[in-house]
Design a protein around this motif. Structure first.
Motif, short mmCIF file in Angstrom:
data_model
loop_
_atom_site.label_atom_id
_atom_site.label_comp_id
_atom_site.label_asym_id
_atom_site.label_seq_id
_atom_site.Cartn_x
_atom_site.Cartn_y
_atom_site.Cartn_z
N LEU A 198 -20.93 -9.83 -31.75
CA LEU A 198 -21.03 -11.14 -31.11
C LEU A 198 -19.83 -12.02 -31.47
N LYS A 199 -19.34 -11.87 -32.69
CA LYS A 199 -18.15 -12.65 -33.08
C LYS A 199 -16.96 -12.24 -32.22
N VAL A 200 -16.82 -10.95 -32.00
CA VAL A 200 -15.72 -10.46 -31.17
C VAL A 200 -15.87 -10.97 -29.74
N VAL A 201 -17.08 -10.91 -29.22
CA VAL A 201 -17.33 -11.38 -27.85
C VAL A 201 -16.99 -12.86 -27.74
N ARG A 202 -17.47 -13.63 -28.69
CA ARG A 202 -17.19 -15.08 -28.64
C ARG A 202 -15.69 -15.35 -28.75
N LYS A 203 -15.04 -14.64 -29.66
CA LYS A 203 -13.58 -14.83 -29.84
C LYS A 203 -12.84 -14.59 -28.53
N TYR A 204 -13.15 -13.49 -27.84
CA TYR A 204 -12.42 -13.20 -26.61
C TYR A 204 -12.84 -14.11 -25.45
N CYS A 205 -14.08 -14.56 -25.45
CA CYS A 205 -14.48 -15.52 -24.41
C CYS A 205 -13.65 -16.80 -24.55
N LEU A 206 -13.52 -17.27 -25.79
CA LEU A 206 -12.76 -18.51 -26.01
C LEU A 206 -11.27 -18.28 -25.75
N GLU A 207 -10.78 -17.13 -26.19
CA GLU A 207 -9.35 -16.83 -26.02
C GLU A 207 -8.97 -16.72 -24.55
N HIS A 208 -9.83 -16.07 -23.76
CA HIS A 208 -9.50 -15.84 -22.36
C HIS A 208 -10.09 -16.90 -21.42
N GLY A 209 -10.90 -17.81 -21.97
CA GLY A 209 -11.50 -18.84 -21.11
C GLY A 209 -12.60 -18.30 -20.21
N THR A 210 -13.37 -17.36 -20.73
CA THR A 210 -14.45 -16.74 -19.95
C THR A 210 -15.79 -17.32 -20.38
N ASP A 211 -16.66 -17.60 -19.42
CA ASP A 211 -18.00 -18.10 -19.74
C ASP A 211 -18.81 -17.00 -20.41
N GLY A 212 -19.64 -17.38 -21.38
CA GLY A 212 -20.43 -16.37 -22.07
C GLY A 212 -21.64 -16.95 -22.76
N GLN A 213 -22.66 -16.12 -22.86
CA GLN A 213 -23.86 -16.46 -23.62
C GLN A 213 -24.09 -15.35 -24.64
N VAL A 214 -24.46 -15.74 -25.86
CA VAL A 214 -24.75 -14.76 -26.90
C VAL A 214 -26.13 -15.04 -27.48
N SER A 215 -26.84 -13.96 -27.80
CA SER A 215 -28.17 -14.09 -28.41
C SER A 215 -28.04 -13.83 -29.91
N LEU A 216 -28.32 -14.84 -30.72
CA LEU A 216 -28.20 -14.70 -32.18
C LEU A 216 -29.45 -14.04 -32.75
N GLU A 217 -29.24 -13.27 -33.82
CA GLU A 217 -30.39 -12.63 -34.46
C GLU A 217 -30.53 -13.19 -35.87
N ASN A 218 -30.59 -14.51 -35.98
CA ASN A 218 -30.75 -15.12 -37.30
C ASN A 218 -32.13 -14.83 -37.86
N ARG A 219 -32.23 -14.83 -39.18
CA ARG A 219 -33.54 -14.67 -39.82
C ARG A 219 -34.44 -15.82 -39.42
N MET A 220 -35.71 -15.55 -39.21
CA MET A 220 -36.67 -16.58 -38.81
C MET A 220 -37.97 -16.42 -39.58
N ALA A 221 -38.56 -17.55 -39.93
CA ALA A 221 -39.87 -17.49 -40.60
C ALA A 221 -40.95 -18.16 -39.77
N CYS A 222 -40.60 -19.27 -39.09
CA CYS A 222 -41.65 -20.00 -38.36
C CYS A 222 -41.52 -19.84 -36.85
N GLY A 223 -40.31 -19.77 -36.34
CA GLY A 223 -40.08 -19.59 -34.90
C GLY A 223 -40.16 -20.83 -34.06
N VAL A 224 -40.48 -21.98 -34.66
CA VAL A 224 -40.67 -23.19 -33.86
C VAL A 224 -39.93 -24.41 -34.40
N GLY A 225 -38.90 -24.18 -35.21
CA GLY A 225 -38.06 -25.29 -35.62
C GLY A 225 -38.50 -26.01 -36.88
N ALA A 226 -39.48 -25.48 -37.61
CA ALA A 226 -40.03 -26.22 -38.75
C ALA A 226 -39.43 -25.83 -40.10
#
Ligand code: FES
Length: 258
Positions: A198-226
């Motif tokens: 995802l870091k590589v994808v984001r880097k090249y999107c910004l470098e080339h000016g391409t629109d992009g969406q990435v799905s992060l897989e961060n650790r989660m415990a509650c799932g609702v912002g708490a």
């Protein structure tokens, strides 16, 4: 910690089977009437975990259909190993669907960039969309038959590249750059996979000016912002909960490090 407003149900296990590679497991839960958008996730906690494992675990939804709610996961720790032991008839508490999803651009090419088990949310996307302006490039470490690649390739134009050596990874990165560059000003990429990818994808999107969406897989415990266990740094310098503001982000909105 999941609040009372979060949709929550006890769903029955219909099947839980390792694939041809035992580290990848397909879990199907009975979910009549369930709906979900590609890229959303659920928090799962089997009833029999008791006090041994307190927190639910987050998973991308692979698909939802009349066959049930399908989760494809990799056994990487104690929680996922215990989840893989589920048997038909057992109950799993499910919170969701949660989070923000992938947005298809109706009028321009959309290129899926999937890495490893990050292919999961695109099964539902390809099955539902089946459109000419949607295609996929899939990077994988295990042999291709272990992933649901054929299900996606049956619906949209797809290609796969296996990475077994550092040279393979370098080649894949070059191809990613080329494909992302080719979409600059013409389309967008939708990415899900390991963070280095995802870091590589984001880097090249910004470098080339391409629109992009990435799905992060961060650790989660509650799932609702708490619990604030899943925060991501924005390009404005703030921190936001990826479970609520993501897990799908515009590449221009979040930092992913070097
Ligand atoms: Fe708790 Fe996101 S998982 S705030």
């Amino acid at each position: 910690m999941i609040d009372s407003q979060t949709p929550c149900r006890d769903l029955e296990v219909l099947s839980c089977r390792p694939g041809s590679d035992p580290s990848l497991v397909n879990l199907i839960l009975s979910a009549p009437g369930w709906t979900c958008r590609p890229g959303q996730f659920v928090m799962l906690r089997p009833a029999q975990w008791g006090a041994e494992l307190i927190w639910p675990r987050p998973f991308s939804v692979c698909d939802v259909s009349e066959d049930g709610l399908r989760i494809l996961f990799q056994t990487v720790g104690r929680g996922t190993r215990r989840l893989a032991e589920l048997t038909p008839g057992q109950k799993v508490t499910v919170w969701g669907p949660l989070g923000r999803w992938f947005r298809i651009d109706e009028s321009r090419p959309n290129l899926i960039l999937a890495g490893g088990v990050g292919i999961a949310p695109f099964v539902m996307l390809a099955r539902r969309e089946r459109r000419d302006n949607l295609s996929m490039l899939f990077g994988h470490r295990l042999d291709l038959q272990h992933y649901p690649y054929d299900e996606i390739a049956a619906a949209i134009q797809s290609e796969a590249m296996q990475q077994k050596t550092p040279a393979d990874i370098a080649t894949f990165e070059t191809v990613l750059s080329d494909r992302i560059k080719a979409l600059a000003g013409k389309g967008q990429v939708l990415a899900c996979g390991p963070e280095p990818m995802l870091k590589v994808v984001r880097k090249y999107c910004l470098e080339h000016g391409t629109d992009g969406q990435v799905s992060l897989e961060n650790r989660m415990a509650c799932g609702v912002g708490a619990c604030l266990g899943c925060v991501a740094k924005t390009t404005q310098g703030d921190y936001v909960q990826s479970c609520v503001h993501g897990p799908v982000f515009d590449v221009r909105d979040i930092e992913l490090g070097a």
